[in-house]
Scaffold this motif. Structure first.
Motif, PDB file in Angstrom:
ATOM      1  N   ALA A  31       0.836  -1.206   0.000  1.00  0.00           N
ATOM      2  CA  ALA A  31       0.000   0.000   0.000  1.00  0.00           C
ATOM      3  C   ALA A  31       0.873   1.259   0.000  1.00  0.00           C
ATOM      4  N   GLY A  32       1.951   1.236   0.787  1.00  0.00           N
ATOM      5  CA  GLY A  32       2.861   2.385   0.814  1.00  0.00           C
ATOM      6  C   GLY A  32       3.528   2.582  -0.537  1.00  0.00           C
ATOM      7  N   LEU A  33       3.865   1.470  -1.189  1.00  0.00           N
ATOM      8  CA  LEU A  33       4.529   1.558  -2.497  1.00  0.00           C
ATOM      9  C   LEU A  33       3.587   2.121  -3.553  1.00  0.00           C
ATOM     10  N   VAL A  48       9.974   7.709   1.386  1.00  0.00           N
ATOM     11  CA  VAL A  48       9.430   6.492   2.000  1.00  0.00           C
ATOM     12  C   VAL A  48      10.421   6.014   3.057  1.00  0.00           C
ATOM     13  N   LEU A  49       9.907   5.818   4.268  1.00  0.00           N
ATOM     14  CA  LEU A  49      10.755   5.361   5.371  1.00  0.00           C
ATOM     15  C   LEU A  49      10.302   3.959   5.766  1.00  0.00           C
ATOM     16  N   GLU A  50      11.185   3.008   5.666  1.00  0.00           N
ATOM     17  CA  GLU A  50      10.817   1.612   5.926  1.00  0.00           C
ATOM     18  C   GLU A  50      11.824   1.016   6.900  1.00  0.00           C
ATOM     19  N   ARG A  51      11.286   0.372   7.939  1.00  0.00           N
ATOM     20  CA  ARG A  51      12.204  -0.131   8.968  1.00  0.00           C
ATOM     21  C   ARG A  51      12.963  -1.381   8.514  1.00  0.00           C
ATOM     22  N   HIS A  52      12.388  -2.117   7.570  1.00  0.00           N
ATOM     23  CA  HIS A  52      13.091  -3.316   7.098  1.00  0.00           C
ATOM     24  C   HIS A  52      14.109  -2.956   6.015  1.00  0.00           C
ATOM     25  N   ALA A  53      14.863  -3.983   5.596  1.00  0.00           N
ATOM     26  CA  ALA A  53      15.984  -3.724   4.693  1.00  0.00           C
ATOM     27  C   ALA A  53      15.558  -3.546   3.241  1.00  0.00           C
ATOM     28  N   GLY A  57       6.999  -5.222   2.760  1.00  0.00           N
ATOM     29  CA  GLY A  57       6.231  -5.506   3.978  1.00  0.00           C
ATOM     30  C   GLY A  57       5.925  -6.991   4.044  1.00  0.00           C
ATOM     31  N   LYS A  58       4.634  -7.318   4.156  1.00  0.00           N
ATOM     32  CA  LYS A  58       4.261  -8.746   4.216  1.00  0.00           C
ATOM     33  C   LYS A  58       4.591  -9.434   2.895  1.00  0.00           C
ATOM     34  N   MET A  59       4.635  -8.676   1.810  1.00  0.00           N
ATOM     35  CA  MET A  59       4.976  -9.257   0.507  1.00  0.00           C
ATOM     36  C   MET A  59       6.502  -9.283   0.380  1.00  0.00           C
ATOM     37  N   ASP A  70       8.970 -16.508  -1.182  1.00  0.00           N
ATOM     38  CA  ASP A  70       7.934 -15.601  -0.683  1.00  0.00           C
ATOM     39  C   ASP A  70       7.514 -15.997   0.726  1.00  0.00           C
ATOM     40  N   ALA A  71       7.451 -15.014   1.622  1.00  0.00           N
ATOM     41  CA  ALA A  71       7.012 -15.286   2.990  1.00  0.00           C
ATOM     42  C   ALA A  71       5.578 -14.822   3.205  1.00  0.00           C
ATOM     43  N   GLY A  72       5.027 -14.091   2.270  1.00  0.00           N
ATOM     44  CA  GLY A  72       3.656 -13.593   2.392  1.00  0.00           C
ATOM     45  C   GLY A  72       2.820 -14.131   1.251  1.00  0.00           C
ATOM     46  N   GLY A 264      15.778   0.338   6.509  1.00  0.00           N
ATOM     47  CA  GLY A 264      16.416   0.238   7.821  1.00  0.00           C
ATOM     48  C   GLY A 264      16.148   1.490   8.645  1.00  0.00           C
ATOM     49  N   THR A 265      15.007   2.123   8.404  1.00  0.00           N
ATOM     50  CA  THR A 265      14.694   3.404   9.049  1.00  0.00           C
ATOM     51  C   THR A 265      13.371   3.293   9.796  1.00  0.00           C
ATOM     52  N   HIS A 266      13.456   3.283  11.103  1.00  0.00           N
ATOM     53  CA  HIS A 266      12.253   3.145  11.927  1.00  0.00           C
ATOM     54  C   HIS A 266      11.709   4.524  12.299  1.00  0.00           C
TER      55      HIS A 266
HETATM   56  C1  FAD Z   1       1.266 -15.650   4.386  1.00  0.00           C
HETATM   57  C2  FAD Z   1       0.418 -14.539   3.793  1.00  0.00           C
HETATM   58  C3  FAD Z   1      -0.302 -14.771   2.637  1.00  0.00           C
HETATM   59  C4  FAD Z   1      -1.097 -13.771   2.080  1.00  0.00           C
HETATM   60  N1  FAD Z   1      -1.768 -14.021   0.918  1.00  0.00           N
HETATM   61  C5  FAD Z   1      -2.480 -13.035   0.327  1.00  0.00           C
HETATM   62  C6  FAD Z   1      -3.110 -13.221  -0.929  1.00  0.00           C
HETATM   63  O1  FAD Z   1      -3.028 -14.297  -1.516  1.00  0.00           O
HETATM   64  N2  FAD Z   1      -3.811 -12.193  -1.472  1.00  0.00           N
HETATM   65  C7  FAD Z   1      -3.915 -10.980  -0.827  1.00  0.00           C
HETATM   66  O2  FAD Z   1      -4.551 -10.053  -1.345  1.00  0.00           O
HETATM   67  N3  FAD Z   1      -3.321 -10.770   0.351  1.00  0.00           N
HETATM   68  C8  FAD Z   1      -2.609 -11.759   0.936  1.00  0.00           C
HETATM   69  N4  FAD Z   1      -2.000 -11.541   2.130  1.00  0.00           N
HETATM   70  C9  FAD Z   1      -2.194 -10.258   2.766  1.00  0.00           C
HETATM   71  C10 FAD Z   1      -1.311  -9.213   2.093  1.00  0.00           C
HETATM   72  O3  FAD Z   1      -0.002  -9.700   2.011  1.00  0.00           O
HETATM   73  C11 FAD Z   1      -1.346  -7.976   2.956  1.00  0.00           C
HETATM   74  O4  FAD Z   1      -2.692  -7.554   3.129  1.00  0.00           O
HETATM   75  C12 FAD Z   1      -0.588  -6.845   2.299  1.00  0.00           C
HETATM   76  O5  FAD Z   1       0.701  -7.246   1.870  1.00  0.00           O
HETATM   77  C13 FAD Z   1      -0.494  -5.751   3.341  1.00  0.00           C
HETATM   78  O6  FAD Z   1       0.165  -4.671   2.741  1.00  0.00           O
HETATM   79  P1  FAD Z   1       0.249  -3.309   3.504  1.00  0.00           P
HETATM   80  O7  FAD Z   1       1.057  -2.401   2.663  1.00  0.00           O
HETATM   81  O8  FAD Z   1      -1.100  -2.850   3.892  1.00  0.00           O
HETATM   82  O9  FAD Z   1       0.980  -3.613   4.908  1.00  0.00           O
HETATM   83  P2  FAD Z   1       2.371  -4.311   5.229  1.00  0.00           P
HETATM   84  O10 FAD Z   1       2.774  -5.259   4.186  1.00  0.00           O
HETATM   85  O11 FAD Z   1       2.232  -4.805   6.622  1.00  0.00           O
HETATM   86  O12 FAD Z   1       3.415  -3.106   5.185  1.00  0.00           O
HETATM   87  C14 FAD Z   1       3.583  -2.219   6.245  1.00  0.00           C
HETATM   88  C15 FAD Z   1       5.029  -1.757   6.216  1.00  0.00           C
HETATM   89  O13 FAD Z   1       5.174  -0.674   7.114  1.00  0.00           O
HETATM   90  C16 FAD Z   1       6.400  -0.825   7.789  1.00  0.00           C
HETATM   91  N5  FAD Z   1       6.302  -0.074   9.043  1.00  0.00           N
HETATM   92  C17 FAD Z   1       5.308  -0.156   9.966  1.00  0.00           C
HETATM   93  N6  FAD Z   1       5.542   0.692  10.981  1.00  0.00           N
HETATM   94  C18 FAD Z   1       6.699   1.328  10.685  1.00  0.00           C
HETATM   95  C19 FAD Z   1       7.458   2.325  11.359  1.00  0.00           C
HETATM   96  N7  FAD Z   1       7.060   2.840  12.529  1.00  0.00           N
HETATM   97  N8  FAD Z   1       8.597   2.746  10.781  1.00  0.00           N
HETATM   98  C20 FAD Z   1       9.015   2.244   9.584  1.00  0.00           C
HETATM   99  N9  FAD Z   1       8.329   1.294   8.910  1.00  0.00           N
HETATM  100  C21 FAD Z   1       7.187   0.847   9.454  1.00  0.00           C
HETATM  101  C22 FAD Z   1       6.523  -2.318   7.993  1.00  0.00           C
HETATM  102  O14 FAD Z   1       7.872  -2.703   8.237  1.00  0.00           O
HETATM  103  C23 FAD Z   1       5.994  -2.842   6.666  1.00  0.00           C
HETATM  104  O15 FAD Z   1       7.011  -3.000   5.705  1.00  0.00           O
HETATM  105  C24 FAD Z   1      -1.186 -12.512   2.706  1.00  0.00           C
HETATM  106  C25 FAD Z   1      -0.450 -12.262   3.873  1.00  0.00           C
HETATM  107  C26 FAD Z   1       0.357 -13.254   4.410  1.00  0.00           C
HETATM  108  C27 FAD Z   1       1.173 -12.959   5.660  1.00  0.00           C
END
Ligand code: FAD
Length: 398
Positions: A31-33, A48-53, A57-59, A70-72, A264-266
């Motif tokens: 979503a951030g991307l 964009v500030l992201e704490r991971h490398a 995110g979950k993807m 893939d872990a997500g 790597g930026t929290h």
């Molecule tokens: C195993 C698994 C399988 C999935 N399968 C599917 C699927 O098939 N189809 C589907 O639609 N969805 C699926 N999902 C869900 C989908 O992956 C997530 O809904 C989506 O990736 C979430 O994206 P996001 O950008 O909202 O949040 P996230 O991916 O959680 O990203 C948030 C980011 O913000 C960063 N962040 C948070 N707080 C801070 C801070 N204070 N400072 C710096 N950085 C910060 C985090 O490090 C992270 O990188 C799956 C999830 C998992 C775990």
């Protein structure tokens, strides 16, 4: 796949945004991307500030001997969302990632040894269900598909594609098409609705799992969630090299449009002055000024004050249901070894609705009610992988 809309924008000025406004996006999840790409393309100064490398995110991908895994999410559904995102900045999705359509949507296994494949082609799925559970079940499936398609079509634009879906938009859609109410079964949970639509408990269990796609339980989620089946039935793609390639390509494209990425930026705190945001303070104490902040992290972090007391005001109420864990119970991995590369394997436990309901009520993790396995797409490493993996990748090229 559509990213969950959990961003909250705190604004320090009257919209609309002006070119060169400084926007800080906290988090490089999908979503951030997507936000970074759109805003950078619109000419804003995006950081964009992201704490991971890295992005995703979950993807994200984890390293393995066979290359990144893939872990997500492992497959892409609702591809049109990403086609539109890339097109909005004058790009084409297929020029950035290699998408492989899947003819088998998923394979399903039950403890009694029965199994069922569902296909991108509805007629093939119907034939498979006919062989699996008989003619009546096949007819029930056809009716279920028609109903899910109708719900999906009705709510796609006003709710799923909307930047800010609202109860008002939902009510307006229903007011325009009152006959939708019957298909929505507004007084039923997904599990209740499925028990009326399918005689075979395995099919109720199979289609009930779609509630878990949005972190819900079929015993608590509205029957309306049956429309998620239509999102999957409309097509499933594997990204060659892994889903994290999609995140990387968005980050690359956003960078090309001028977005700055800091990994790597929290972000420790969102700074405000009265009702206006002023910037963020990083984990190392550095302060960064911003006119707008988009928070891509978990809204509960805002609500609980983890980013400072001022940010709690924009957090949504914490009424999300507990997510169902997907992992564990690996005795059934042999199914994966027989798998087609990239095909989703769903292995069901015997039904345990009481336990699932109890755990969901208390927001506790349950023992997994089904296990999802996926054999990855072909590893991208050039060196020969270990034998088990090599066997698998050879099948990937067949
Ligand atoms: C195993 C698994 C399988 C999935 N399968 C599917 C699927 O098939 N189809 C589907 O639609 N969805 C699926 N999902 C869900 C989908 O992956 C997530 O809904 C989506 O990736 C979430 O994206 P996001 O950008 O909202 O949040 P996230 O991916 O959680 O990203 C948030 C980011 O913000 C960063 N962040 C948070 N707080 C801070 C801070 N204070 N400072 C710096 N950085 C910060 C985090 O490090 C992270 O990188 C799956 C999830 C998992 C775990």
């Amino acid at each position: 796949m559509r990213a969950r809309v959990n961003n909250r924008v705190m604004k320090s000025d009257t919209p609309p945004l002006e070119p060169r406004d400084r926007v800080v996006i906290v988090g490089a999840g999908i979503a951030g991307l997507a936000t970074a790409l759109r805003l950078a393309h619109a000419g804003l100064a995006v950081t964009v500030l992201e704490r991971h490398a890295g992005p995703g995110g979950k993807m994200r991908a984890l390293p393995s001997e066979a290359g990144p895994v893939d872990a997500g999410p492992t497959v892409l559904t609702m591809r049109g969302v990403f086609d539109a995102l890339f097109a909005s900045v004058g790009a084409r999705l297929e020029d950035h990632i290699d998408l492989v359509p899947q003819d088998i949507l998923a394979r399903h296994f039950w403890p009694d040894g029965s199994h069922l494949d569902l296909f991108a082609d509805e007629a093939q799925s119907r034939a498979a269900i006919h062989g699996f559970a008989g003619d009546r079940a096949a007819r029930q499936f056809t009716r279920f598909c028609a109903r899910a398609r109708r719900l999906f079509t009705a709510f796609d634009s006003p709710m799923m594609q909307a930047a800010a879906p609202s109860s008002l938009a939902l009510a307006a859609t229903v007011a325009r098409q009152p006959t939708l109410i019957r298909a929505m079964a507004p007084l039923s949970t997904l599990a209740q609705s499925l028990s009326r639509q399918f005689d075979d408990p395995r099919l109720r269990q199979l289609f009930g799992r779609y509630a878990t796609y949005v972190g819900g339980s079929p015993y608590q989620s509205p029957a309306l969630l049956s429309l998620i089946w239509q999102a999957e039935a409309a097509g499933v793609w594997v990204v060659r090299g892994g889903m994290h390639r999609l995140a990387q390509s968005l980050a690359t494209l956003a960078s090309a449009h001028g977005a700055q990425f800091h990994y790597g930026t929290h972000v420790a705190r969102i700074e405000t002055e009265g009702p206006q945001v002023r910037g963020v303070t990083l984990g190392d104490g550095t302060r960064l000024a911003a006119d707008f902040i988009v928070f891509n992290g978990d809204p509960r972090a805002l609500a609980s004050g983890l980013l400072g007391p001022a940010a709690t005001a924009v957090a949504p109420p914490d009424n999300e249901t507990a997510a169902q864990p997907l992992g564990a119970g690996l005795g059934l991995c042999r199914h994966a070894l027989r798998s087609r590369p990239g095909t989703s394997q769903r292995i069901f436990r015997r039904r345990c609705p009481q336990r699932i309901r109890r755990s969901a009520r208390r927001a506790l993790p349950t023992r997994p009610h089904s296990l999802c396995l996926r054999s990855g797409s072909r590893p991208t490493r050039t060196a020969a992988p270990p034998r088990a993996v090599r066997d698998h990748s050879q099948r990937a090229t067949a």
